[in-house]
Design a protein around this motif. Structure first.
Motif, PDB file in Angstrom:
ATOM      1  N   LEU A 146       0.809  -1.192  -0.071  1.00  0.00           N
ATOM      2  CA  LEU A 146      -0.053  -0.147  -0.146  1.00  0.00           C
ATOM      3  C   LEU A 146       0.867   1.391   0.088  1.00  0.00           C
ATOM      4  N   HIS A 147       1.948   1.190   0.529  1.00  0.00           N
ATOM      5  CA  HIS A 147       2.936   2.445   0.605  1.00  0.00           C
ATOM      6  C   HIS A 147       3.528   2.499  -0.710  1.00  0.00           C
ATOM      7  N   CYS A 148       3.842   1.604  -1.265  1.00  0.00           N
ATOM      8  CA  CYS A 148       4.468   1.590  -2.723  1.00  0.00           C
ATOM      9  C   CYS A 148       3.266   2.018  -3.535  1.00  0.00           C
TER      10      CYS A 148
ATOM     11  N   LEU B 251      15.992   2.631  -3.661  1.00  0.00           N
ATOM     12  CA  LEU B 251      16.291   1.782  -4.692  1.00  0.00           C
ATOM     13  C   LEU B 251      16.063   0.125  -4.360  1.00  0.00           C
ATOM     14  N   ALA B 252      16.647  -0.093  -3.274  1.00  0.00           N
ATOM     15  CA  ALA B 252      16.762  -1.454  -2.997  1.00  0.00           C
ATOM     16  C   ALA B 252      15.333  -1.820  -2.440  1.00  0.00           C
ATOM     17  N   ALA B 253      14.559  -0.998  -1.543  1.00  0.00           N
ATOM     18  CA  ALA B 253      13.274  -1.246  -0.949  1.00  0.00           C
ATOM     19  C   ALA B 253      12.207  -1.275  -2.123  1.00  0.00           C
ATOM     20  N   ASP B 254      12.265  -0.392  -3.341  1.00  0.00           N
ATOM     21  CA  ASP B 254      10.966  -0.251  -3.859  1.00  0.00           C
ATOM     22  C   ASP B 254      11.256  -0.874  -5.437  1.00  0.00           C
TER      23      ASP B 254
ATOM     24  N   ALA C  10      11.826  -4.660   3.650  1.00  0.00           N
ATOM     25  CA  ALA C  10      12.459  -4.811   4.963  1.00  0.00           C
ATOM     26  C   ALA C  10      13.668  -3.824   4.896  1.00  0.00           C
ATOM     27  N   VAL C  11      14.376  -3.481   3.954  1.00  0.00           N
ATOM     28  CA  VAL C  11      15.472  -2.683   3.867  1.00  0.00           C
ATOM     29  C   VAL C  11      15.227  -1.427   4.354  1.00  0.00           C
ATOM     30  N   ALA C  12      14.285  -0.706   3.983  1.00  0.00           N
ATOM     31  CA  ALA C  12      13.772   0.608   4.248  1.00  0.00           C
ATOM     32  C   ALA C  12      13.363   0.402   5.944  1.00  0.00           C
ATOM     33  N   HIS C  13      12.637  -0.510   5.978  1.00  0.00           N
ATOM     34  CA  HIS C  13      11.901  -0.418   7.406  1.00  0.00           C
ATOM     35  C   HIS C  13      13.134  -0.637   8.459  1.00  0.00           C
ATOM     36  N   ALA C  14      14.212  -1.238   8.063  1.00  0.00           N
ATOM     37  CA  ALA C  14      15.462  -1.308   9.092  1.00  0.00           C
ATOM     38  C   ALA C  14      15.524  -0.069   9.604  1.00  0.00           C
ATOM     39  N   TYR C  15      15.347   1.001   9.005  1.00  0.00           N
ATOM     40  CA  TYR C  15      15.790   2.404   9.376  1.00  0.00           C
ATOM     41  C   TYR C  15      14.442   3.054   9.849  1.00  0.00           C
ATOM     42  N   HIS C  16      13.465   2.980  10.242  1.00  0.00           N
ATOM     43  CA  HIS C  16      12.305   3.408  10.762  1.00  0.00           C
ATOM     44  C   HIS C  16      12.564   3.454  12.312  1.00  0.00           C
TER      45      HIS C  16
END
Length: 173
Positions: free
Chosen positions: A41-43, A103-106, A167-173
């Motif tokens: 949904l975010h994407c 780039l990795a996340a999306d 998962a890559v992006a959420h590692a930094y939330h």
């Protein structure tokens, strides 16, 4: 891209990936459907904004189908990436690292969505020739988003469960 390659996270007070499922953490058993749905949904939100903007601009300017679709796809990627980019920048990542994370996340998620959504639009009889005021224009576009969401969610579930994609992006939330 492996999320362990990002080395500036600890300098910003975060030890890297987390294991909480509601924010995209991965576990040996894989990601939950809820996590995958939220990531999709975010994407989809970024993609939809860019795609609708591109379709509206191209249609309003009376461009042909190909340039309109190209603009819509470029803007879908731009807006899709920007949502993640701004979120991880707020978390303290450098611009270079934030771009790599986005780039990795999306990339895979946006690519699948765009392929499905634009494929549906292209295959819907009359949709490519519809005007902005036509219900067919909007139903094909929105229907394409719905199908893209349904197809992309399992892709994101698989990727998040392996520490990839969102998962890559959420590692930094």
């Amino acid at each position: 891209m492996d999320h362990t390659a990002h080395t500036d996270a600890p300098a910003h007070g975060h030890a890297g990936p987390t294991s909480h499922d509601d924010h995209g953490g991965h576990t040996p058993g894989g990601a939950s459907w809820s996590t995958a749905s939220k990531a999709t949904l975010h994407c989809l939100t970024g993609c939809a904004i860019g795609e609708i903007l591109g379709m509206v601009i191209g249609t309003a300017l009376l461009w042909g189908n190909v340039p309109t679709m190209v603009l819509a796809i470029v803007l879908a990627f731009l807006f899709g990436y920007s949502f993640t980019l701004f979120a991880v920048r707020r978390a303290g990542l450098s611009l270079t690292t934030a771009v790599k994370v986005a780039l990795a996340a999306d990339t895979v998620s946006i690519a699948v969505m765009e392929l499905v959504d634009n494929g549906i639009i292209a295959l819907t009889p009359g949709a490519m020739d519809a005007e902005l005021s036509d219900g067919l224009f909007w139903s094909a576009l929105l229907g394409g988003f719905a199908v893209a969401f349904l197809i992309t969610t399992p892709v994101n579930k698989w990727m998040i469960g392996r520490g990839r994609g969102h998962a890559v992006a959420h590692a930094y939330h």
